[in-house]
Scaffold this active site. Structure first.
Site, PDB file in Angstrom:
ATOM      1  N   HIS A   1       1.871   4.457  -2.838  1.00 16.58           N
ATOM      2  CA  HIS A   1       2.013   5.904  -2.614  1.00 16.58           C
ATOM      3  C   HIS A   1       3.391   6.386  -3.071  1.00 16.58           C
ATOM      4  O   HIS A   1       3.520   7.419  -3.737  1.00 16.58           O
ATOM      5  CB  HIS A   1       1.861   6.232  -1.126  1.00 16.58           C
ATOM      6  CG  HIS A   1       0.451   6.237  -0.627  1.00 16.58           C
ATOM      7  ND1 HIS A   1      -0.568   6.911  -1.253  1.00 16.58           N
ATOM      8  CD2 HIS A   1      -0.115   5.658   0.476  1.00 16.58           C
ATOM      9  CE1 HIS A   1      -1.693   6.751  -0.577  1.00 16.58           C
ATOM     10  NE2 HIS A   1      -1.445   5.993   0.476  1.00 16.58           N
TER      11      HIS A   1
ATOM     12  N   HIS B   1       3.868   6.534  -6.771  1.00 19.15           N
ATOM     13  CA  HIS B   1       3.111   7.691  -7.251  1.00 19.15           C
ATOM     14  C   HIS B   1       3.955   8.951  -7.067  1.00 19.15           C
ATOM     15  O   HIS B   1       4.087   9.781  -7.995  1.00 19.15           O
ATOM     16  CB  HIS B   1       1.803   7.788  -6.467  1.00 19.15           C
ATOM     17  CG  HIS B   1       0.769   8.649  -7.108  1.00 19.15           C
ATOM     18  ND1 HIS B   1      -0.460   8.883  -6.534  1.00 19.15           N
ATOM     19  CD2 HIS B   1       0.752   9.369  -8.261  1.00 19.15           C
ATOM     20  CE1 HIS B   1      -1.178   9.666  -7.305  1.00 19.15           C
ATOM     21  NE2 HIS B   1      -0.459   9.985  -8.357  1.00 19.15           N
TER      22      HIS B   1
ATOM     23  N   HIS C   1       0.843  -1.211   0.000  1.00 14.78           N
ATOM     24  CA  HIS C   1       0.000   0.000   0.000  1.00 14.78           C
ATOM     25  C   HIS C   1       0.874   1.254   0.000  1.00 14.78           C
ATOM     26  O   HIS C   1       0.713   2.135  -0.856  1.00 14.78           O
ATOM     27  CB  HIS C   1      -0.909  -0.026   1.234  1.00 14.78           C
ATOM     28  CG  HIS C   1      -1.747   1.196   1.427  1.00 14.78           C
ATOM     29  ND1 HIS C   1      -3.097   1.233   1.153  1.00 14.78           N
ATOM     30  CD2 HIS C   1      -1.438   2.442   1.890  1.00 14.78           C
ATOM     31  CE1 HIS C   1      -3.577   2.431   1.416  1.00 14.78           C
ATOM     32  NE2 HIS C   1      -2.593   3.188   1.885  1.00 14.78           N
ATOM     33  N   GLU C   2       1.803   1.316   0.946  1.00 13.09           N
ATOM     34  CA  GLU C   2       2.681   2.483   1.028  1.00 13.09           C
ATOM     35  C   GLU C   2       3.621   2.532  -0.176  1.00 13.09           C
ATOM     36  O   GLU C   2       3.998   3.618  -0.631  1.00 13.09           O
ATOM     37  CB  GLU C   2       3.478   2.468   2.334  1.00 13.09           C
ATOM     38  CG  GLU C   2       2.635   2.449   3.602  1.00 13.09           C
ATOM     39  CD  GLU C   2       1.655   3.607   3.703  1.00 13.09           C
ATOM     40  OE1 GLU C   2       1.853   4.636   3.025  1.00 13.09           O
ATOM     41  OE2 GLU C   2       0.670   3.481   4.455  1.00 13.09           O
TER      42      GLU C   2
END
Length: 591
Positions: free
Chosen positions: A385, A388, A381-382
């Protein structure tokens, strides 16, 4: 474990931000020395395009440097808050940001004061290319920007506007005493553990004690929330917006229909959500569920052990559909390039986050635990980020590289979708598959359905106050009970105090925020379907979304990836995906 006892490779390498704390202090002092220059451009921007360009160049370079060293201070503090040097760095960074905000308070009003034709002529010059998007976003706020004197008055009110939120947190986290349950001091944090206890008596005691305590303070909390709502409405009306919702969505250029369509489509999905709770009742062998039963897992935890290295290997396989470049960059970041601060130590912040900035690496903080599969999901998940952030900073100019929360929640949950689907498709037995399916379903209930319920509550309360109704504690509870009954369905049997839950949610003090979790997961499901079932063009389209940074508004940037969140189809697909997973779980679950 003390911070000093961590292995070097288990900690992040912050040298891409500052060499060390001495380097931070040297650069900090230099910025303080240059700070007056930030304000020196006041009343000069409209004189010539040269003046405007010179100001923007200085401001850009100043902000880029300030972001870099502030990120260093923040990350040092988050890994060891008890270290006095780290606390000093964080304090200096906070002071610097406040001084910058004050020094640049003139910038947006003055840009808006420049003659439109003159500004357009300047922006047509090639040298202004990297500033066009930045300035266009400022211009868009022109109808809602007040005079310099009025803007100053509103800014002076900003501190007072935070009072309801701060008072709520002090009341709940400091003053309220919830007692003990099973020898454990009951807090908002320990409650989440106790409510998952397999002993129903413990769950019930924790639930009743927590909610009863909130009931004792309901009128005070209602007044605090009413104050927060009134502040939202005051601000929106002062700036000429049609509603508090409109004001909140304006910055991201998100149409109100996106918010309202989300709620409408989730309502259409109620039969699937109610089927989920009916399955939960069957698993627990109950005719009716209690509100304190819904956090028990549908499938009991299966023992698993993933070392950090195992997790990275698993993530590498899961993200393979995004291509070798994405795969290699993230794997190197998670390992040899030391983006990640991996394990818990004294003074380290709990939970996890990704903290990318324009200059340095897109760092990740975790408190990784080998025996918890959620740690693997948190890491990917991180990682979403951080990738991105990596692409946004690599492709875009500094003044418009930063993406919105609306988009951020897509990049992270998209990666979780890849991991979940990879694990489910490669599970070796029905027991493990059932566990993974239940894990994914639980996540979707929390992110898609529950966050939408919160979003609907916020809308109902704000609209009622805008109509002139008084938001009493009784009104808030009645409104929330209606939502509880609608979302949980006929299988649920609520307590008289169940609706006091509306007084517990801190996110409500940041109005119209939580819907982004629901739209984010909806978009990520649609995009995962495209990437996993599509071709290279679909993959490249998704990567184009990641690379767009802040160059477009979120609805437009997501269209680059292949999903249109202004249409209802994305939420429909998310609910169909939920129903498909539920079908599969019902087929193989044991109860």
């Amino acid at each position: 474990m003390k911070r000093s006892e961590q292995k070097l490779n288990d900690t992040w390498d912050l040298s891409s931000l500052c060499i060390d704390k001495n380097d931070f202090n040297t650069r900090y002092e230099r910025l303080l020395k240059d700070l007056p220059t930030l304000g020196s451009f006041n009343k000069t921007l409209s004189l010539s395009s040269d003046n405007l360009y010179t100001a923007l160049e200085f401001i850009k370079n100043f902000l880029k440097e300030a972001e870099c060293i502030s990120s260093y201070a923040f990350l040092c503090f988050e890994t060891d808050a008890g270290n006095s040097e780290n606390a000093e760095l964080a304090g200096k960074a906070s002071i610097l940001q406040a001084k910058i905000s004050e020094a640049l308070s003139y910038l947006e009003p003055e840009i808006l004061s420049i003659d439109k034709a003159k500004l357009e002529e300047a922006l047509a010059e090639p040298r202004f290319e990297e500033y066009r998007i930045f300035i266009s976003k400022i211009i868009r706020f022109a109808p809602h920007t007040l005079s310099e004197k009025e803007e100053r008055l509103l800014s002076l009110n900003s501190e007072a506007a935070e009072a309801p939120s701060r008072a709520f947190h002090d009341l709940v986290d400091v003053d309220m005493d919830f007692g003990t349950v099973n020898g454990i001091k009951l807090t908002q944090s320990s409650y989440m553990s106790l409510i998952r206890n397999t002993d129903e008596a413990i769950r019930k005691e924790a639930y009743m004690k927590l909610h009863s305590t909130f009931t004792n303070f309901q009128h005070t909390i209602a007044r605090l929330y009413e104050g927060s709502v009134n502040q939202d409405i005051f601000s929106s009306r002062a700036r000429g917006y049609s509603s508090a919702l409109s004001a909140s969505l304006f910055a991201d250029n998100v149409p109100e229909e996106v918010y309202r369509n989300l709620i409408a489509q989730v309502h259409e999905g109620f039969p699937e959500l109610h089927r989920y709770y009916a399955l939960m009742a069957k698993v627990q062998k109950k005719d009716k569920l209690k509100h304190y039963d819904v956090y028990l897992p549908l499938v009991k935890n299966i023992e698993c052990n993933y070392t950090y290295e195992d997790a990275v290997a698993l993530i590498k396989e899961a993200i393979a559909p995004l291509g070798k470049e994405y795969q290699e960059i993230l794997v190197k970041g998670l390992t040899e390039e030391r983006w990640v601060d991996r394990y818990e130590n004294d003074g380290k912040r709990s939970g996890a986050f990704s903290a990318g900035c324009y200059t340095g690496k897109p760092y990740i903080l975790t408190n990784y635990k080998e025996d918890v599969i959620d740690s693997v999901f948190t890491l990917i998940h991180e990682g979403g980020h951080s990738m991105h952030s990596y692409y946004s900073a690599k492709i875009n100019p500094f003044m418009n590289y930063n993406y919105t929360i609306f988009e951020a929640e897509v990049a992270s949950t998209f990666n979780e979708q890849l991991l979940s689907r990879y694990l489910i498709s490669n599970s070796k037995d029905d027991k493990m598959k059932a566990y993974l399916l239940s894990h994914e379903l639980s996540s979707l209930v929390a992110t898609l359905f529950r966050q939408t319920m919160f979003a609907e509550y916020e809308l109902l309360i704000h609209e009622a106050v805008e109509r002139g109704e008084v938001a009493t504690a009784e009104f808030m509870r009645k409104t929330y009970r209606g939502l509880l009954e609608s979302y949980f369905g006929p299988i649920m049997e609520f307590e008289d105090i169940s609706d006091i839950e509306c007084m517990r949610i801190p996110h409500f003090y940041n109005a119209f925020y939580v819907y982004k979790y629901a739209t984010g997961i909806s978009a990520s499901i649609a995009l995962a379907d495209k990437v996993l079932n599509g071709n290279e063009a679909d993959r490249n389209a998704y990567l184009s979304f990641l690379k767009s940074g802040g160059s477009k508004y979120p609805i437009e940037s997501l269209k680059l990836g292949g999903v249109d969140m202004s249409k209802k189809e994305s939420v429909e697909k998310a609910i169909k995906h939920f129903a498909k997973l539920l079908d599969e779980l019902e087929r193989i679950i044991e109860y």
